[in-house]
Design a protein around this motif. Structure first.
Motif: not given
Length: 265
Positions: A113, A115, A261, A264-265
């Protein structure tokens, strides 16, 4: 796969395998940030095989001396510097080999992933920065002891976490143990040989058992391009590492981790 994808992935693998910035992170990241399909396990194996050939060719003289001394150590029960280094490389591979066998399926699925990649890049980048900022030791790879082998071997097992970087975590551990930058990098590169052999061997067994057809032309091109790029990367990294240090790679890790970050956050 078209030729642009083959060339880009080969260059990325060759440039990142031995730099402390995580090659696996980049190979996972490229299809995540583009419209390319995942390149697949077979092509990953070809790319890593190219890197393996590069590091073996670069260290061919040292490896030859290590093999001869290792065989003599078994025969005559005496250790010289080359034999100690050879035993160290072999023994330090055991932790990551065991961890890979136990955690491979979980890591290859759950942990792939962006993250997790971002977390690994940032956290272990900060640790690398701290190790490089500290006063440096002057030990060479030929002065390692069994405590060094155990600790660097355990550190190498952490590289299974995406974004960590196998070379990054082993160089970090070696710096903390008092090795100079070049020695830390050289030992890390030598450690890559059995690790890549084990990883590509395991993946090759899976591929052969799958019964899938392979694009041999793409795999050959990937092996050659990855190998040439990796060799050039090793040469210049070792030539300049004492002067440039690890901070440029730390900065790259932090910037890339923050970008991931934000995306994808």
């Amino acid at each position: 796969m078209d030729w642009l994808q083959i060339v880009v992935l080969s260059l990325i693998q060759g440039l990142t395998e031995f730099l402390p910035i995580s090659s696996s992170a980049h190979l996972i990241l490229v299809p995540a940030l583009t419209d390319w399909d995942d390149q697949g396990l077979a092509f990953d194996v070809a790319l890593h095989f190219g890197s393996l050939l590069a590091v073996i060719w670069y260290f061919r003289s040292a490896l030859s001396a290590m093999v001869v001394s290792w065989l003599n150590s078994i025969r005559f029960r005496k250790l010289d510097d080359d034999a100690r280094l050879a035993w160290g490389v072999g023994l330090a591979t055991i932790p990551v080999g065991l961890a890979g066998l136990l955690l491979n399926d979980w890591i290859s699925t759950t942990m792939r992933s962006p993250l997790y990649l971002a977390a690994g890049l940032i956290v272990f980048g900060v640790v690398l920065a701290w190790a490089d900022w500290r006063p440096h030791g002057q030990r060479s790879e030929y002065q390692l002891n069994w405590r060094d082998v155990a600790l660097i071997g355990l550190a190498q097992a952490l590289a299974l976490f995406p974004g960590t970087s196998r070379s990054g975590i082993t160089i970090t551990a070696a710096l903390l143990l008092g090795f100079n930058r070049e020695a830390a990098a050289r030992f890390s590169f030598l450690l890559s040989i059995p690790v890549i052999v084990l990883a590509t061997g395991l993946e090759s067994v899976e591929l052969l058992g799958s019964g899938n057809a392979f694009d041999w032309q793409a795999m050959l091109a990937g092996t050659v391009l990855s190998g040439i790029t990796a060799y050039v990367c090793i040469y210049f990294f070792l030539a300049f590492i004492q002067r440039i240090g690890m901070q440029p790679f730390v900065a790259y890790r932090l910037i890339l981790g923050i970008i991931l970050l934000l995306i994808y956050l």
